[in-house]
Design a protein around this motif. Structure first.
Motif, PDB file in Angstrom:
ATOM      1  N   GLY A 164       0.791  -1.228   0.000  1.00 39.23           N
ATOM      2  CA  GLY A 164       0.000   0.000   0.000  1.00 39.23           C
ATOM      3  C   GLY A 164       0.821   1.275   0.000  1.00 39.23           C
ATOM      4  O   GLY A 164       0.280   2.364   0.167  1.00 39.23           O
ATOM      5  N   GLU A 165       2.122   1.145  -0.202  1.00 39.82           N
ATOM      6  CA  GLU A 165       3.000   2.317  -0.252  1.00 39.82           C
ATOM      7  C   GLU A 165       3.231   2.724  -1.707  1.00 39.82           C
ATOM      8  O   GLU A 165       3.227   1.886  -2.604  1.00 39.82           O
ATOM      9  N   PRO A 166       3.454   4.023  -1.971  1.00 44.39           N
ATOM     10  CA  PRO A 166       3.724   4.469  -3.337  1.00 44.39           C
ATOM     11  C   PRO A 166       4.937   3.766  -3.941  1.00 44.39           C
ATOM     12  O   PRO A 166       5.948   3.557  -3.265  1.00 44.39           O
ATOM     13  N   ILE A 167       4.801   3.382  -5.208  1.00 44.07           N
ATOM     14  CA  ILE A 167       5.927   2.812  -5.953  1.00 44.07           C
ATOM     15  C   ILE A 167       6.892   3.956  -6.248  1.00 44.07           C
ATOM     16  O   ILE A 167       6.498   4.984  -6.795  1.00 44.07           O
ATOM     17  N   THR A 168       8.150   3.771  -5.876  1.00 43.07           N
ATOM     18  CA  THR A 168       9.119   4.865  -6.026  1.00 43.07           C
ATOM     19  C   THR A 168      10.313   4.498  -6.898  1.00 43.07           C
ATOM     20  O   THR A 168      11.258   5.274  -6.994  1.00 43.07           O
ATOM     21  N   THR A 169      10.282   3.333  -7.566  1.00 48.72           N
ATOM     22  CA  THR A 169      11.415   2.935  -8.406  1.00 48.72           C
ATOM     23  C   THR A 169      11.604   3.875  -9.592  1.00 48.72           C
ATOM     24  O   THR A 169      12.729   4.140  -9.997  1.00 48.72           O
ATOM     25  N   SER A 170      10.485   4.354 -10.157  1.00 48.49           N
ATOM     26  CA  SER A 170      10.534   5.357 -11.217  1.00 48.49           C
ATOM     27  C   SER A 170       9.132   5.929 -11.387  1.00 48.49           C
ATOM     28  O   SER A 170       8.146   5.314 -10.965  1.00 48.49           O
ATOM     29  N   VAL A 171       9.053   7.077 -12.019  1.00 49.20           N
ATOM     30  CA  VAL A 171       7.745   7.671 -12.292  1.00 49.20           C
ATOM     31  C   VAL A 171       6.946   6.748 -13.202  1.00 49.20           C
ATOM     32  O   VAL A 171       5.763   6.504 -12.973  1.00 49.20           O
ATOM     33  N   GLU A 172       7.595   6.194 -14.222  1.00 48.80           N
ATOM     34  CA  GLU A 172       6.889   5.295 -15.130  1.00 48.80           C
ATOM     35  C   GLU A 172       6.356   4.071 -14.382  1.00 48.80           C
ATOM     36  O   GLU A 172       5.209   3.658 -14.592  1.00 48.80           O
ATOM     37  N   ASP A 173       7.172   3.485 -13.505  1.00 44.69           N
ATOM     38  CA  ASP A 173       6.706   2.328 -12.735  1.00 44.69           C
ATOM     39  C   ASP A 173       5.472   2.690 -11.906  1.00 44.69           C
ATOM     40  O   ASP A 173       4.535   1.902 -11.789  1.00 44.69           O
ATOM     41  N   GLN A 174       5.473   3.884 -11.319  1.00 47.05           N
ATOM     42  CA  GLN A 174       4.329   4.312 -10.523  1.00 47.05           C
ATOM     43  C   GLN A 174       3.084   4.478 -11.390  1.00 47.05           C
ATOM     44  O   GLN A 174       1.985   4.077 -11.001  1.00 47.05           O
ATOM     45  N   ILE A 175       3.239   5.035 -12.573  1.00 47.77           N
ATOM     46  CA  ILE A 175       2.094   5.236 -13.469  1.00 47.77           C
ATOM     47  C   ILE A 175       1.578   3.891 -13.973  1.00 47.77           C
ATOM     48  O   ILE A 175       0.365   3.662 -14.043  1.00 47.77           O
ATOM     49  N   SER A 212       3.978  18.691 -15.400  1.00 50.52           N
ATOM     50  CA  SER A 212       5.205  18.945 -16.148  1.00 50.52           C
ATOM     51  C   SER A 212       5.068  18.243 -17.489  1.00 50.52           C
ATOM     52  O   SER A 212       4.380  17.217 -17.597  1.00 50.52           O
ATOM     53  N   PRO A 213       5.705  18.766 -18.526  1.00 50.26           N
ATOM     54  CA  PRO A 213       5.667  18.096 -19.829  1.00 50.26           C
ATOM     55  C   PRO A 213       6.200  16.662 -19.757  1.00 50.26           C
ATOM     56  O   PRO A 213       5.697  15.776 -20.436  1.00 50.26           O
ATOM     57  N   GLU A 214       7.203  16.432 -18.907  1.00 47.89           N
ATOM     58  CA  GLU A 214       7.773  15.089 -18.778  1.00 47.89           C
ATOM     59  C   GLU A 214       6.745  14.115 -18.200  1.00 47.89           C
ATOM     60  O   GLU A 214       6.610  12.983 -18.679  1.00 47.89           O
ATOM     61  N   LEU A 215       6.023  14.528 -17.160  1.00 50.70           N
ATOM     62  CA  LEU A 215       5.010  13.669 -16.557  1.00 50.70           C
ATOM     63  C   LEU A 215       3.877  13.412 -17.541  1.00 50.70           C
ATOM     64  O   LEU A 215       3.410  12.281 -17.680  1.00 50.70           O
ATOM     65  N   LEU A 216       3.441  14.441 -18.246  1.00 55.39           N
ATOM     66  CA  LEU A 216       2.386  14.277 -19.249  1.00 55.39           C
ATOM     67  C   LEU A 216       2.805  13.246 -20.301  1.00 55.39           C
ATOM     68  O   LEU A 216       2.014  12.373 -20.671  1.00 55.39           O
ATOM     69  N   LYS A 217       4.051  13.312 -20.748  1.00 56.79           N
ATOM     70  CA  LYS A 217       4.555  12.365 -21.748  1.00 56.79           C
ATOM     71  C   LYS A 217       4.498  10.935 -21.212  1.00 56.79           C
ATOM     72  O   LYS A 217       4.042  10.018 -21.899  1.00 56.79           O
ATOM     73  N   ILE A 229       2.592   9.721 -18.749  1.00 56.41           N
ATOM     74  CA  ILE A 229       1.188   9.300 -18.582  1.00 56.41           C
ATOM     75  C   ILE A 229       0.590   8.929 -19.935  1.00 56.41           C
ATOM     76  O   ILE A 229      -0.069   7.898 -20.072  1.00 56.41           O
ATOM     77  N   LYS A 230       0.825   9.743 -20.959  1.00 57.83           N
ATOM     78  CA  LYS A 230       0.285   9.446 -22.294  1.00 57.83           C
ATOM     79  C   LYS A 230       0.834   8.129 -22.837  1.00 57.83           C
ATOM     80  O   LYS A 230       0.098   7.332 -23.414  1.00 57.83           O
ATOM     81  N   GLU A 231       2.133   7.909 -22.672  1.00 58.25           N
ATOM     82  CA  GLU A 231       2.750   6.678 -23.176  1.00 58.25           C
ATOM     83  C   GLU A 231       2.209   5.444 -22.446  1.00 58.25           C
ATOM     84  O   GLU A 231       1.914   4.431 -23.072  1.00 58.25           O
ATOM     85  N   VAL A 232       2.062   5.532 -21.138  1.00 58.20           N
ATOM     86  CA  VAL A 232       1.576   4.385 -20.372  1.00 58.20           C
ATOM     87  C   VAL A 232       0.100   4.141 -20.653  1.00 58.20           C
ATOM     88  O   VAL A 232      -0.313   3.010 -20.901  1.00 58.20           O
ATOM     89  N   ARG A 233      -0.722   5.176 -20.640  1.00 60.12           N
ATOM     90  CA  ARG A 233      -2.154   4.971 -20.858  1.00 60.12           C
ATOM     91  C   ARG A 233      -2.443   4.416 -22.246  1.00 60.12           C
ATOM     92  O   ARG A 233      -3.399   3.690 -22.433  1.00 60.12           O
ATOM     93  N   LYS A 245       4.871  11.405  -2.217  1.00 59.32           N
ATOM     94  CA  LYS A 245       5.630  10.540  -3.119  1.00 59.32           C
ATOM     95  C   LYS A 245       4.821  10.171  -4.364  1.00 59.32           C
ATOM     96  O   LYS A 245       5.363   9.624  -5.320  1.00 59.32           O
ATOM     97  N   LEU A 246       3.540  10.474  -4.357  1.00 59.19           N
ATOM     98  CA  LEU A 246       2.689  10.154  -5.505  1.00 59.19           C
ATOM     99  C   LEU A 246       2.789  11.239  -6.569  1.00 59.19           C
ATOM    100  O   LEU A 246       2.794  12.428  -6.253  1.00 59.19           O
ATOM    101  N   HIS A 247       2.839  10.807  -7.826  1.00 54.93           N
ATOM    102  CA  HIS A 247       2.875  11.745  -8.945  1.00 54.93           C
ATOM    103  C   HIS A 247       1.498  11.928  -9.566  1.00 54.93           C
ATOM    104  O   HIS A 247       1.222  12.978 -10.141  1.00 54.93           O
ATOM    105  N   ALA A 248       0.645  10.887  -9.477  1.00 64.84           N
ATOM    106  CA  ALA A 248      -0.656  10.957 -10.140  1.00 64.84           C
ATOM    107  C   ALA A 248      -1.653  10.007  -9.490  1.00 64.84           C
ATOM    108  O   ALA A 248      -1.276   9.072  -8.768  1.00 64.84           O
ATOM    109  N   GLU A 249      -2.909  10.265  -9.762  1.00 62.05           N
ATOM    110  CA  GLU A 249      -4.031   9.431  -9.331  1.00 62.05           C
ATOM    111  C   GLU A 249      -5.053   9.472 -10.468  1.00 62.05           C
ATOM    112  O   GLU A 249      -5.214  10.508 -11.106  1.00 62.05           O
ATOM    113  N   VAL A 250      -5.734   8.362 -10.721  1.00 63.63           N
ATOM    114  CA  VAL A 250      -6.691   8.309 -11.821  1.00 63.63           C
ATOM    115  C   VAL A 250      -8.026   7.777 -11.326  1.00 63.63           C
ATOM    116  O   VAL A 250      -8.077   6.921 -10.440  1.00 63.63           O
TER     117      VAL A 250
END
Length: 128
Positions: free
Chosen positions: A39-50, A82-87, A89-93, A116-121
């Motif tokens: 139940g803890e945020p995934i912190t290995t990478s932003v992509e892993d968390q998304i 941020s443009p990086e986060l948007l990129k 999220i778009k790639e993963v979704r 530690k969370l970058h996004a929620e959906v």
């Protein structure tokens, strides 16, 4: 009229991960984040968390007998745009949604419950 949807690994007291609204053919989800098995945020990478965020949503949709093809609207909350986060999220979704008929989407910058969370959906889906 309402049926709570909670995958076995995601039962939280006082919260349903999703809700089928019988009679209307709608499913609404709670917010889903990229969390690990504890139940803890995934912190290995932003992509892993998304990816974890979409996998969590996938489990809840599946528990309701639905898939990403049933999602009509997605709202993504981001801690900091941020443009990086948007990129990312778009790639993963794009790995989850139908490219020919993607859901209507909104992105909102908001405070999330853990820094530690970058996004929620959250989604609204059609129950066939």
């Amino acid at each position: 009229m309402l049926t709570a949807v909670n995958p076995p690994e995601a039962k939280w007291p006082g919260l349903s991960q999703g809700m089928i609204i019988k009679g209307s053919g709608l499913f609404v989800s709670a917010g889903h984040c990229g969390l690990d098995a504890s139940g803890e945020p995934i912190t290995t990478s932003v992509e892993d968390q998304i990816v974890g965020m979409f996998e969590s949503l996938k489990r809840t949709l599946s528990e309701a007998g639905l898939g990403f093809q049933h999602v009509a609207r997605t709202t993504c909350y981001v801690r900091e745009f941020s443009p990086e986060l948007l990129k990312i999220i778009k790639e993963v979704r794009a790995r989850y949604y139908n490219h020919e008929c993607p859901p209507a989407s909104v992105m909102v910058q908001a405070g999330l419950y853990d820094p530690k969370l970058h996004a929620e959906v959250e989604v609204i889906a059609v129950v066939p």
